[in-house]
Design a protein around this motif. Structure first.
Motif, PDB file in Angstrom:
ATOM      1  N   LEU A   1      29.994 108.739 -36.528  1.00 40.05           N
ATOM      2  CA  LEU A   1      29.171 108.705 -37.741  1.00 40.05           C
ATOM      3  C   LEU A   1      27.712 109.017 -37.424  1.00 40.05           C
ATOM      4  CD1 LEU A   1      30.763 105.671 -39.599  1.00 40.05           C
ATOM      5  CD2 LEU A   1      30.890 108.085 -40.247  1.00 40.05           C
TER       6      LEU A   1
ATOM      7  N   LYS B   1      25.392 111.851 -39.169  1.00 39.21           N
ATOM      8  CA  LYS B   1      24.113 111.538 -39.811  1.00 39.21           C
ATOM      9  C   LYS B   1      22.945 112.299 -39.179  1.00 39.21           C
ATOM     10  CE  LYS B   1      25.681 106.981 -41.269  1.00 39.21           C
ATOM     11  NZ  LYS B   1      25.564 105.518 -41.077  1.00 39.21           N
TER      12      LYS B   1
ATOM     13  N   LEU C   1      29.286 103.939 -46.528  1.00 45.43           N
ATOM     14  CA  LEU C   1      29.015 105.376 -46.413  1.00 45.43           C
ATOM     15  C   LEU C   1      28.754 105.992 -47.778  1.00 45.43           C
ATOM     16  CD1 LEU C   1      31.669 106.257 -43.698  1.00 45.43           C
ATOM     17  CD2 LEU C   1      29.175 106.136 -43.410  1.00 45.43           C
TER      18      LEU C   1
END
Length: 172
Positions: free
Chosen positions: A24, A28, A51
């Protein structure tokens, strides 16, 4: 990746390693335009809603796009063959799941697959029928053979051999 590429050969797919947090973070930071993760894992970790709040698009892929790996999400308990232990463990047995996983594993064997072969299967009961979707993919993503087999409830071996035959005919 083979399954996704079979649907979207205009998209480049790259391997992404690491735990969920690492993956993740890479998304990002913009290292990836999108990533594919196990939705069940995101839900279990409570990350799906988080999220979404962060403005990331989170959606499960339909089974038409992504069949699971053989035996995916099935749990097994292994123990010694003690009668007292077997008595306790029988309460955890789910015969439908056991039958479905047996059919999927038989399909994998019938196709000559192993843990690195791009083969997927999903067996289930849709009363009174037993249904299995099976697929084999080329490593390049350009070749995909998928079939569904439906039959009255019999043994998993019959279903898996019919699915393997249906797909194997296309590979011959």
């Amino acid at each position: 990746a083979c399954q996704l590429y079979a649907h979207r050969n205009d998209v480049a797919f790259r391997v992404l390693r690491g735990n969920v947090g690492t993956r993740l973070s890479k998304l990002k930071r913009g290292e990836y335009d999108g990533i594919v993760l196990a939705y069940a894992g995101l839900k279990r970790l409570g990350l799906d809603e988080e999220l979404r709040r962060e403005g990331l698009f989170v959606t499960p892929l339909a089974s038409e796009w992504m069949l699971p790996a053989v035996g995916q999400a099935a749990l097994a308990i292994e123990g010694s063959d003690r009668p007292d232990l077997r008595l306790v463990l029988k309460h955890f047995d789910h015969s439908v799941t056991r039958t479905c996983v047996a059919a999927e594993r038989a399909f994998l064997r019938a196709m000559g697959g192993n843990c690195t072969t791009p083969i997927a299967a999903n067996a289930r009961f849709e009363s009174p029928m037993f249904v299995m979707d099976g697929a084999v993919f080329g490593l390049d993503g350009k070749h995909a053979f998928r079939r569904s087999v439906m039959q009255p409830c019999r043994t998993p071996a019959h279903l898996s051999s019919e699915a393997a035959e249906a797909i194997g005919t296309r590979l011959a």
